[in-house]
Design a protein around this motif. Structure first.
Motif, PDB file in Angstrom:
ATOM      1  N   GLN A 111     -14.791  44.354 -12.612  1.00 40.12           N
ATOM      2  CA  GLN A 111     -15.411  43.027 -12.769  1.00 40.12           C
ATOM      3  C   GLN A 111     -14.851  41.992 -11.799  1.00 40.12           C
ATOM      4  OE1 GLN A 111     -18.056  42.693 -14.819  1.00 40.12           O
ATOM      5  NE2 GLN A 111     -17.705  44.911 -14.892  1.00 40.12           N
ATOM      6  N   SER A 153     -15.573  40.705  -9.021  1.00 42.15           N
ATOM      7  CA  SER A 153     -16.390  39.653  -8.392  1.00 42.15           C
ATOM      8  C   SER A 153     -16.668  38.497  -9.356  1.00 42.15           C
ATOM      9  CB  SER A 153     -17.690  40.214  -7.813  1.00 42.15           C
ATOM     10  OG  SER A 153     -18.316  40.982  -8.757  1.00 42.15           O
ATOM     11  N   SER A 154     -16.574  38.738 -10.680  1.00 46.31           N
ATOM     12  CA  SER A 154     -16.773  37.647 -11.643  1.00 46.31           C
ATOM     13  C   SER A 154     -15.618  36.653 -11.636  1.00 46.31           C
ATOM     14  CB  SER A 154     -16.875  38.182 -13.077  1.00 46.31           C
ATOM     15  OG  SER A 154     -17.707  39.267 -13.151  1.00 46.31           O
ATOM     16  N   TYR A 155     -14.473  37.053 -11.116  1.00 47.26           N
ATOM     17  CA  TYR A 155     -13.269  36.206 -11.187  1.00 47.26           C
ATOM     18  C   TYR A 155     -12.866  35.597  -9.851  1.00 47.26           C
ATOM     19  CZ  TYR A 155     -12.748  38.265 -15.787  1.00 47.26           C
ATOM     20  OH  TYR A 155     -12.963  38.649 -17.081  1.00 47.26           O
TER      21      TYR A 155
END
Ligand SMILES: C[S@@+](CC[C@H](N)C(=O)[O-])C[C@H]1O[C@@H](n2cnc3c(N)ncnc32)[C@H](O)[C@@H]1O
Length: 190
Positions: free
Chosen positions: A82, A84-86
Motif C-alpha cells: 500500500q 503509494s497510499s502513504y
C-alpha cells in the motif's frame, strides 16, 4: 573473510543513499534497517517504514527514539503493497532506496510472514516510484516454509526486468549451511 548478507545489503545501500534522500523500509521488524536508513538520510531526509504488526512499530519507535532519529521516520502499520497510499505527493519518483528483509519477525508470530503476492505488488509499485539512480535490496530467508518459493518468485521477477533500465545482482553464499539466505539487488540505471 566473508561478510554477512545484511552487511552486503547495507554496503550497497550506503553507496546509493545520500543525506536528504527518501527511503523505504518495507519490512520494519525490530527496526535495525529503519535505523540504518534514518542515519543515512540525515535530518532533511525521510524514511517510510512499514510493518503489519503493532509490536514491530513499538520496538522500532523505541529504537529510533533512543537514537534521536524518530523525527525522520514515518512508521506505518500496513501492508507494504500500500506504499503509494502513504507517499507524500512531492516524494513520488524520488525514492532513492528501499530495503526488504523477507520472512517473519524473530521471536514473534511466525504466521505473519511476507508473501510472494504482496511482495511482488510492493516491488512493482516501488519501481514506479523509484528515483534513478536508485536501489532496492532484498534479503530472502529460505529455511522456513514458503521462504524458498518467495525467494524464487522475487528472482524470477527481477530477471525479467529490462537490462537497459535495471542492473540485477543475486548473491547466494555457497554451502555455508543448508538453505542459505539470498541477497537480491536491483539498481535503476535509466
Ligand atoms: C525478517 S522481519 C524484518 C526485520 C527487520 N528488517 C529488522 O531490521 O529488524 C520481517 C518483517 O516483515 C513484516 N511483514 C510481513 N509481511 C509484511 C507485509 N506484507 N507488509 C509489511 N510488513 C510485513 C513482518 O511482520 C516482520 O516484522
Amino acid at each position: 573473510m566473508t561478510i554477512s548478507l545484511v552487511k552486503q545489503a547495507h554496503n550497497a545501500i550506503s553507496s546509493c543513499l545520500l543525506a536528504g534522500d527518501i527511503a523505504v523500509d518495507a519490512t520494519m521488524g525490530n527496526g535495525f534497517d529503519t535505523c540504518f536508513l534514518a542515519k543515512l538520510v540525515g535530518e532533511k531526509g525521510v524514511v517510510y517504514s512499514f510493518d503489519l504488526q503493532q509490536p514491530a512499530l513499538e520496538a522500532t519507535r523505541q529504537r529510533l527514539h533512543d537514537n534521536g532519529l524518530l523525527q525522520r521516520v514515518r512508521l506505518i502499520q500496513d501492508n507494504h503493497s500500500q506504499i503509494s497510499s502513504y507517499l507524500a505527493a512531492n516524494h513520488i519518483g524520488l525514492i532513492r532506496c528501499a530495503m526488504f528483509n523477507l520472512g517473519y519477525l524473530p521471536g514473534s508470530d511466525k504466521t505473519i510472514q511476507t508473501e510472494p503476492t504482496s511482495t511482488l505488488e510492493a516491488l512493482n509499485t516501488l519501481l514506479s516510484l523509484l528515483a534513478s539512480p536508485g536501489m532496492i535490496s532484498l534479503i530472502a530467508y529460505t529455511g522456513h516454509q514458503g521462504g524458498q518459493h518467495e525467494a524464487d518468485k522475487v528472482k524470477e521477477w527481477a530477471q525479467q526486468l529490462s537490462k537497459k533500465e535495471y542492473r540485477v545482482s543475486i548473491e547466494i553464499p555457497q554451502a555455508v549451511k543448508q538453505s542459505p539466505p539470498e541477497l537480491i539487488l536491483i539498481e535503476s540505471i535509466k
